[in-house]
Scaffold this motif. Structure first.
Motif, PDB file in Angstrom:
ATOM      1  N   SER A 508       0.811  -1.223   0.000  1.00  0.00           N
ATOM      2  CA  SER A 508       0.000   0.000   0.000  1.00  0.00           C
ATOM      3  C   SER A 508       0.842   1.271   0.000  1.00  0.00           C
ATOM      4  O   SER A 508       0.300   2.363   0.150  1.00  0.00           O
ATOM      5  CB  SER A 508      -0.908   0.000   1.228  1.00  0.00           C
ATOM      6  OG  SER A 508      -0.140  -0.070   2.416  1.00  0.00           O
ATOM      7  N   ARG A 510       2.476   2.881  -2.445  1.00  0.00           N
ATOM      8  CA  ARG A 510       2.236   3.816  -3.549  1.00  0.00           C
ATOM      9  C   ARG A 510       0.755   4.185  -3.683  1.00  0.00           C
ATOM     10  O   ARG A 510       0.419   5.347  -3.953  1.00  0.00           O
ATOM     11  CB  ARG A 510       2.717   3.202  -4.855  1.00  0.00           C
ATOM     12  CG  ARG A 510       4.239   3.037  -4.904  1.00  0.00           C
ATOM     13  CD  ARG A 510       4.668   2.432  -6.227  1.00  0.00           C
ATOM     14  NE  ARG A 510       6.118   2.264  -6.290  1.00  0.00           N
ATOM     15  CZ  ARG A 510       6.767   1.752  -7.323  1.00  0.00           C
ATOM     16  NH1 ARG A 510       6.072   1.349  -8.397  1.00  0.00           N
ATOM     17  NH2 ARG A 510       8.082   1.633  -7.298  1.00  0.00           N
ATOM     18  N   SER A 511      -0.112   3.184  -3.438  1.00  0.00           N
ATOM     19  CA  SER A 511      -1.532   3.462  -3.659  1.00  0.00           C
ATOM     20  C   SER A 511      -2.185   4.161  -2.470  1.00  0.00           C
ATOM     21  O   SER A 511      -3.116   4.957  -2.634  1.00  0.00           O
ATOM     22  CB  SER A 511      -2.280   2.169  -3.965  1.00  0.00           C
ATOM     23  OG  SER A 511      -2.155   1.275  -2.864  1.00  0.00           O
TER      24      SER A 511
END
Length: 671
Positions: A508, A510-511
């Motif tokens: 998680s 980058r997102s």
């Protein structure tokens, strides 16, 4: 064996039995009459002095009365004690009346002397028959050997009656061969009996001796049929009676020896009744043989060497005597050892040789495995001493006991001491089937006990070592189990969760940066928790403050953690203590302070650390002290166990002036 009885118990029993008290009092009166008779006899003119100065009746009046009263007071063998008392009274009556008859005759009061005369015969026959015939028949247990001896008892009483009648109606003797200067008349004489009187008197004397011999034979028969313990009991009076009978049969020249041995008979009976297991007749016989052999052999060597030296060195008598003495001295000790071995072999067989028994014990100890050493050595002792049973008790927390054979109701207890330390007990049963069992030969027991004590000490050390190994293994496995549980249940799960959190954060990152940041923050907290758990594990193995501050500093840190005020005192160098001693001292101080803060209600406390040959940890407070019925809690048990692991001690008790003190002594070398 009759145990000694307290004086108050004896007095209370005598007050409850007027008859026994009366007989005991009369026995003491008889003793006094005997003494008075001896003193009166000594004051008589030589022509009025009766017979030998010291006769068996004197010993009867002196010895039998006192010993009989003593046995009667202790309720020992009732029939035997009664016979000794009444027989002693008869002998005392004879001695006193004979002396008074001589005193009256010397003063010219022949009629008064005539009234004393019958009592002399009554006292003589009563004392003689009761003590020389009935006493051996009823010894040692107060019962006849069998019903077949009842006619002898009836005949003895009949002879007493005949002699009493003869003494009362004795006809006037003729002047021929009369032993006194004047004939003493008999106011109750029956002169018609004069032709038969001498024969009747001689027949009574002969029958008295026959009955005495029969009584001695009854003891011999008892000895042959008795068990080993009773044999030892019978051997004492039998020996004394046999020597007395031999002296009496030898004639008047042996009267003094007969009197001496008459006095030994009650002493022998007392030993037989009260202490026959301690003063063994076999020991007396053995020593008598050795002494006689030494006297004979040394005399031969001395006089032989003296004669040879005197012949070879004519005119040098002193030189000859010196040579003879030197020869006798050179041969004395080897001869004594040789005679003792020979007598022991004669009486006990091969079992009486201390060297042979010691060799058997050494061989058995060397060949037997430690687990069976006690049973093996007990079997050797049982055979060597010829007892019915042997038990060896180990003085140990478990009180181990090994028994071989049957001990019986009253075994002899021999303490086992190893270098001054009591390590157990050796229990010996009754003598075995051999006629002279070596059961109570103190020389053999003295040889046996060091070997048994060594084995018992070795068994104790083996048990201590086994218990120590078990404690070490148990502690090691418990520590391993704790570490495994902590690592598996705590650190293992925590590290797994941390790995999962790292993977989720990577996915998680980058997102959803905010979610990744939250996961990393949780991971940081988890790492702190893991770090704390690791520190707790390390602390459980060894307190870190010991490495950081040393023992004194670590204890001061404990003292500063809370109330009450705690002072720390140190003495000696505490910087290079063994690790085990450091940890034990720290834990004991920690537990002591914990107890003070939780339970003592103290205003102040003192912890002292003193190093000398040992490390002494002392924790003292001024609280309300231990409860009235103290029960060892986990903390107290823990302190004692930590000290015991190092071979030390931990004592918990009241402090002077109030409060509680804990003092642990920790051997540094053992740590």
């Amino acid at each position: 064996m009759i145990p000694p009885r307290p004086a108050p118990t004896i007095v209370r029993d005598l007050l409850d039995s007027p008859l026994r008290l009366t007989v005991i009092a009369l026995s003491f009166v008889a003793f006094g009459l005997t003494v008075a008779g001896i003193l009166i006899t000594e004051s008589l003119p030589p022509e009025w002095a009766p017979g030998p100065r010291f006769a068996p009746d004197h010993s009867v009046g002196l010895a039998f009365t006192l010993v009989g009263a003593f046995l009667l007071a202790h309720r020992a063998r009732p029939a035997t004690a009664w016979l000794m008392c009444f027989g002693g009274m008869g002998g005392a009556l004879n001695v006193f009346c004979t002396a008074m008859m001589g005193r009256s005759g010397a003063d010219g009061a022949l009629v008064v002397a005539g009234y004393y005369r019958p009592f002399t015969g009554v006292g003589w026959i009563v004392g003689g028959m009761l003590l020389a015939t009935l006493l051996p028949l009823y010894s040692p247990d107060g019962r006849l050997p069998s019903k077949r001896w009842r006619p002898v008892v009836v005949a003895a009483y009949a002879l007493i009656a005949v002699e009493i009648v003869r003494a009362i109606v004795r006809p006037t003797p003729t002047p021929q061969n009369y032993p006194l200067p004047q004939i003493i008349p008999n106011p109750l004489a029956i002169e018609a009996l004069a032709p038969y009187h001498a024969s009747l008197q001689q027949a009574i004397v002969s029958m008295t001796m026959v009955f005495a011999v029969l009584a001695m034979l009854s003891l011999v028969l008892r000895l042959r049929r008795a068990d080993p313990m009773t044999r030892r009991q019978i051997a004492w009076p039998l020996t004394a009676f046999a020597i007395y009978i031999a002296c009496m049969l030898a004639g008047e020249d042996w009267m003094f020896a007969a009197a001496v041995w008459t006095g030994m008979i009650p002493v022998a009976i007392a030993f037989s009744v009260l202490r026959y297991r301690l003063y063994g007749i076999d020991t007396v016989i053995s020593r008598a043989f050795v002494a006689a052999g030494l006297i004979a052999a040394v005399s031969v060597v001395y006089f032989g060497a003296g004669a040879i030296a005197g012949f070879a060195l004519s005119g040098y008598d002193r030189v000859g005597g010196l040579v003879a003495a030197l020869f006798a001295g050179v041969f004395f000790h080897p001869l004594r050892h040789m005679l003792r071995r020979w007598v022991d072999r004669l009486m006990y067989g091969t079992h009486g040789d201390p060297k042979a028994l010691a060799a058997r014990l050494s061989r058995e100890v060397g060949q037997t495995e430690p687990a069976n050493a006690l049973a093996a050595i007990a079997a050797v002792v049982r055979d060597g001493l010829s007892v019915t049973g042997v038990a060896v008790e180990v003085r140990d927390p478990g009180t181990r006991r090994v028994e071989v054979g049957l001990l019986g109701p009253a075994p002899r207890v021999v303490p086992l001491v190893w270098h001054g330390e009591p390590v157990g007990r050796l229990l010996l049963g009754s003598p075995g089937p051999r006629r002279f069992a070596a059961a109570h030969n103190d020389r053999l027991i003295a040889v046996v006990t060091p070997y048994v004590a060594d084995v018992v000490h070795a068994v104790r050390m083996t048990a201590d070592l086994q218990r120590s190994r078990e404690r070490i293994l148990t502690a090691r496995e418990e520590e391993r189990r704790r570490l495994r549980r902590d690592l598996h249940d705590g650190l293992g799960h925590a590290l797994t969760d941390m790995a999962m959190s790292i993977n989720m954060a990577r996915i998680s990152l980058r997102s959803a940066p905010a979610s990744a940041d939250r996961l990393l923050a949780e991971l940081r907290g988890g790492m702190d928790t893991v770090g704390q758990e690791i520190r707790e594990l390390v602390y459980g193995l060894r307190p870190p403050t010991l490495d950081e501050l040393g023992l004194a500093g670590a204890v001061r840190a404990l003292a500063a953690e809370g109330e009450p005020r705690v002072a720390v005192e140190t003495e000696g160098d505490l910087s290079d203590l063994p690790a085990a001693a450091e940890v034990a001292a720290y834990r004991i101080a920690q537990e002591g302070l914990t107890n003070i803060r939780k339970h003592a209600g103290a205003r102040s406390a003192v912890v002292s650390l003193r190093r000398g040959d040992s490390l002494v940890v002392r924790v003292q407070d001024d609280g309300h002290g231990l409860p009235a019925g103290p029960r060892s809690g986990i903390g107290m048990i823990s302190m004692r166990e930590r000290a015991a692991e190092l071979g030390g001690t931990c004592v918990i008790g009241p402090a002077p002036g109030g409060g509680t003190v804990v003092e642990a002594v920790l051997p540094i070398s053992a740590a």
